[in-house]
Design a protein around this motif. Structure first.
Motif, PDB file in Angstrom:
ATOM      1  N   GLU A   1      -7.339 -24.933 -19.975  1.00 53.27           N
ATOM      2  CA  GLU A   1      -8.799 -24.892 -19.953  1.00 53.27           C
ATOM      3  C   GLU A   1      -9.311 -25.943 -18.967  1.00 53.27           C
ATOM      4  O   GLU A   1      -9.547 -27.087 -19.337  1.00 53.27           O
ATOM      5  CB  GLU A   1      -9.360 -25.143 -21.355  1.00 53.27           C
ATOM      6  CG  GLU A   1     -10.886 -25.105 -21.411  1.00 53.27           C
ATOM      7  CD  GLU A   1     -11.457 -23.913 -20.691  1.00 53.27           C
ATOM      8  OE1 GLU A   1     -11.913 -24.064 -19.538  1.00 53.27           O
ATOM      9  OE2 GLU A   1     -11.414 -22.806 -21.252  1.00 53.27           O
TER      10      GLU A   1
ATOM     11  N   GLU B   1     -13.356 -31.342 -20.916  1.00 54.46           N
ATOM     12  CA  GLU B   1     -13.473 -32.738 -20.495  1.00 54.46           C
ATOM     13  C   GLU B   1     -12.454 -33.637 -21.180  1.00 54.46           C
ATOM     14  O   GLU B   1     -11.902 -34.553 -20.554  1.00 54.46           O
ATOM     15  CB  GLU B   1     -14.873 -33.277 -20.766  1.00 54.46           C
ATOM     16  CG  GLU B   1     -15.025 -34.726 -20.314  1.00 54.46           C
ATOM     17  CD  GLU B   1     -16.422 -35.278 -20.460  1.00 54.46           C
ATOM     18  OE1 GLU B   1     -16.568 -36.318 -21.143  1.00 54.46           O
ATOM     19  OE2 GLU B   1     -17.365 -34.677 -19.906  1.00 54.46           O
TER      20      GLU B   1
ATOM     21  N   ARG C   1     -16.658 -32.285  -9.562  1.00 53.43           N
ATOM     22  CA  ARG C   1     -16.962 -31.175  -8.651  1.00 53.43           C
ATOM     23  C   ARG C   1     -16.859 -29.837  -9.365  1.00 53.43           C
ATOM     24  O   ARG C   1     -17.695 -28.946  -9.163  1.00 53.43           O
ATOM     25  CB  ARG C   1     -16.012 -31.204  -7.450  1.00 53.43           C
ATOM     26  CG  ARG C   1     -16.285 -32.315  -6.451  1.00 53.43           C
ATOM     27  CD  ARG C   1     -15.517 -32.074  -5.152  1.00 53.43           C
ATOM     28  NE  ARG C   1     -14.078 -32.067  -5.383  1.00 53.43           N
ATOM     29  CZ  ARG C   1     -13.319 -33.152  -5.350  1.00 53.43           C
ATOM     30  NH1 ARG C   1     -13.871 -34.346  -5.104  1.00 53.43           N
ATOM     31  NH2 ARG C   1     -12.023 -33.076  -5.561  1.00 53.43           N
ATOM     32  N   LEU C   2     -15.836 -29.689 -10.200  1.00 51.37           N
ATOM     33  CA  LEU C   2     -15.647 -28.442 -10.929  1.00 51.37           C
ATOM     34  C   LEU C   2     -16.823 -28.168 -11.859  1.00 51.37           C
ATOM     35  O   LEU C   2     -17.328 -27.038 -11.928  1.00 51.37           O
ATOM     36  CB  LEU C   2     -14.338 -28.499 -11.723  1.00 51.37           C
ATOM     37  CG  LEU C   2     -13.942 -27.234 -12.487  1.00 51.37           C
ATOM     38  CD1 LEU C   2     -13.723 -26.076 -11.523  1.00 51.37           C
ATOM     39  CD2 LEU C   2     -12.689 -27.484 -13.319  1.00 51.37           C
ATOM     40  N   LEU C   3     -17.268 -29.199 -12.566  1.00 49.79           N
ATOM     41  CA  LEU C   3     -18.404 -29.034 -13.473  1.00 49.79           C
ATOM     42  C   LEU C   3     -19.677 -28.649 -12.715  1.00 49.79           C
ATOM     43  O   LEU C   3     -20.441 -27.781 -13.142  1.00 49.79           O
ATOM     44  CB  LEU C   3     -18.649 -30.323 -14.253  1.00 49.79           C
ATOM     45  CG  LEU C   3     -17.867 -30.564 -15.539  1.00 49.79           C
ATOM     46  CD1 LEU C   3     -18.402 -31.805 -16.234  1.00 49.79           C
ATOM     47  CD2 LEU C   3     -17.930 -29.367 -16.474  1.00 49.79           C
ATOM     48  N   ARG C   4     -19.898 -29.312 -11.598  1.00 50.58           N
ATOM     49  CA  ARG C   4     -21.095 -29.009 -10.809  1.00 50.58           C
ATOM     50  C   ARG C   4     -21.077 -27.583 -10.290  1.00 50.58           C
ATOM     51  O   ARG C   4     -22.099 -26.888 -10.309  1.00 50.58           O
ATOM     52  CB  ARG C   4     -21.207 -29.990  -9.640  1.00 50.58           C
ATOM     53  CG  ARG C   4     -21.608 -31.407 -10.037  1.00 50.58           C
ATOM     54  CD  ARG C   4     -21.554 -32.351  -8.844  1.00 50.58           C
ATOM     55  NE  ARG C   4     -22.068 -33.680  -9.183  1.00 50.58           N
ATOM     56  CZ  ARG C   4     -22.062 -34.708  -8.347  1.00 50.58           C
ATOM     57  NH1 ARG C   4     -21.562 -34.571  -7.107  1.00 50.58           N
ATOM     58  NH2 ARG C   4     -22.547 -35.884  -8.719  1.00 50.58           N
ATOM     59  N   GLU C   5     -19.921 -27.140  -9.813  1.00 47.32           N
ATOM     60  CA  GLU C   5     -19.814 -25.790  -9.259  1.00 47.32           C
ATOM     61  C   GLU C   5     -19.926 -24.713 -10.320  1.00 47.32           C
ATOM     62  O   GLU C   5     -20.560 -23.677 -10.109  1.00 47.32           O
ATOM     63  CB  GLU C   5     -18.482 -25.652  -8.511  1.00 47.32           C
ATOM     64  CG  GLU C   5     -18.378 -26.511  -7.260  1.00 47.32           C
ATOM     65  CD  GLU C   5     -16.968 -26.515  -6.685  1.00 47.32           C
ATOM     66  OE1 GLU C   5     -16.092 -25.835  -7.280  1.00 47.32           O
ATOM     67  OE2 GLU C   5     -16.742 -27.189  -5.666  1.00 47.32           O
ATOM     68  N   GLU C   6     -19.284 -24.953 -11.466  1.00 47.66           N
ATOM     69  CA  GLU C   6     -19.217 -23.916 -12.491  1.00 47.66           C
ATOM     70  C   GLU C   6     -20.404 -23.925 -13.456  1.00 47.66           C
ATOM     71  O   GLU C   6     -20.870 -22.861 -13.881  1.00 47.66           O
ATOM     72  CB  GLU C   6     -17.916 -24.062 -13.293  1.00 47.66           C
ATOM     73  CG  GLU C   6     -16.651 -23.863 -12.477  1.00 47.66           C
ATOM     74  CD  GLU C   6     -16.499 -22.442 -11.995  1.00 47.66           C
ATOM     75  OE1 GLU C   6     -16.981 -21.521 -12.684  1.00 47.66           O
ATOM     76  OE2 GLU C   6     -15.901 -22.248 -10.922  1.00 47.66           O
ATOM     77  N   LEU C   7     -20.883 -25.128 -13.810  1.00 49.84           N
ATOM     78  CA  LEU C   7     -21.911 -25.224 -14.847  1.00 49.84           C
ATOM     79  C   LEU C   7     -23.184 -25.945 -14.406  1.00 49.84           C
ATOM     80  O   LEU C   7     -24.188 -25.913 -15.121  1.00 49.84           O
ATOM     81  CB  LEU C   7     -21.337 -25.945 -16.082  1.00 49.84           C
ATOM     82  CG  LEU C   7     -20.102 -25.306 -16.720  1.00 49.84           C
ATOM     83  CD1 LEU C   7     -19.604 -26.169 -17.866  1.00 49.84           C
ATOM     84  CD2 LEU C   7     -20.406 -23.898 -17.207  1.00 49.84           C
TER      85      LEU C   7
ATOM     86  N   LEU D   1     -12.093 -26.627 -17.675  1.00 50.52           N
ATOM     87  CA  LEU D   1     -13.411 -27.234 -17.898  1.00 50.52           C
ATOM     88  C   LEU D   1     -13.450 -28.108 -19.152  1.00 50.52           C
ATOM     89  O   LEU D   1     -14.518 -28.580 -19.535  1.00 50.52           O
ATOM     90  CB  LEU D   1     -14.479 -26.137 -18.011  1.00 50.52           C
ATOM     91  CG  LEU D   1     -14.756 -25.357 -16.722  1.00 50.52           C
ATOM     92  CD1 LEU D   1     -15.690 -24.193 -17.000  1.00 50.52           C
ATOM     93  CD2 LEU D   1     -15.348 -26.270 -15.655  1.00 50.52           C
TER      94      LEU D   1
END
Length: 244
Positions: A185, A189, A217-223, A187
């Motif tokens: 998973e 944390e 970066r992943l959080l910003r892009e996805e959520l 995403l």
């Protein structure tokens, strides 16, 4: 026809993580689709009422028809020295000698979450690291619910295991556990925090920041959101100041 009796020298084993597989004396035993579904359901739940079982496996027919299908499927199961399923009144239960891989995973995961684990010197519990899901390709509701329960339990166990290993000074093993959780998973944390904790324990500040930034970066892009304040405080406690 009823299957011929199978003489066993070792307990039968039922694999539900990954492709369904029933083994007797380390040899695969072929079952019909209904036989697989029946054995999988009873194996997962250990004990179940006939009415519940019949209604779950054959939901689109009448109760009488469903119970008839259940009787037929039970009759066609392989007859082993050690019963695969035992009948007691209106209940069915898995045979006392039947080994089900899911239960071994669940027991290991609960031991880890509750802190009842033995020290890990060189390797981690293989059942936790393996990413095999429950009965892949099966889309029945009872499978989907149990699959998600097991996934969540495994993720919690991996996060807890990583943190325990960090406290024990076993950062390399902690990273293995954390990355197993991240792969399952991306995403999540808590999994990334566990990885950062392992890097910080080794004094690898650059690796810790790189891990944090990758997750950010992943959080910003996805959520479109930022990591939690708890995550940023973890780095700040080690003198790392993060800039937007």
């Amino acid at each position: 026809m009823v299957s011929e009796a199978i003489k066993l020298t070792s307990p039968p084993r039922l694999r539900l993580l990954g492709q369904f597989r029933l083994e007797c004396d380390a040899k695969p035993v072929e079952l019909s689709r209904n036989g697989q579904r029946l054995l999988a359901f009873v194996g997962l739940h250990r004990r179940v009422c006939r009415t519940v079982l019949a209604g779950t496996l054959w939901p689109e027919v009448t109760e009488e028809h469903a119970r008839g299908s259940l009787r037929t499927t039970l009759w066609k199961l392989p007859r082993c020295d050690q019963a695969l399923i035992r009948c007691s009144g209106d209940s069915l239960s898995s045979g006392t000698g039947l080994h089900v891989d899911v239960h071994a995973l669940v027991e290991t995961a609960f031991d880890v979450v509750q802190g009842c684990v033995h020290p890990f010197d060189a390797q981690l519990p293989p059942g936790l690291l393996a990413a095999e899901e429950l009965l892949p390709g099966w889309d029945e509701e009872w499978v989907l619910l149990e699959r998600e329960r097991l996934r969540q339990l495994r993720l919690h166990a991996l996060d807890a295991l990583a943190e325990t290993l960090v406290r024990e000074g076993k950062s390399a093993l902690a990273l293995e556990a954390a990355w197993a959780s991240v792969r399952s998973e991306p995403l999540r944390e808590s999994a990334h925090r566990a990885a950062v904790s392992a890097h910080l324990a080794e004094g690898n500040l650059i690796e810790a920041v790189r891990q944090y930034r990758s997750f950010q970066r992943l959080l910003r892009e996805e959520l479109g959101v930022e990591p939690s304040a708890q995550f940023t405080r973890m780095l700040a406690q080690h003198g790392i100041v993060l800039f937007p």
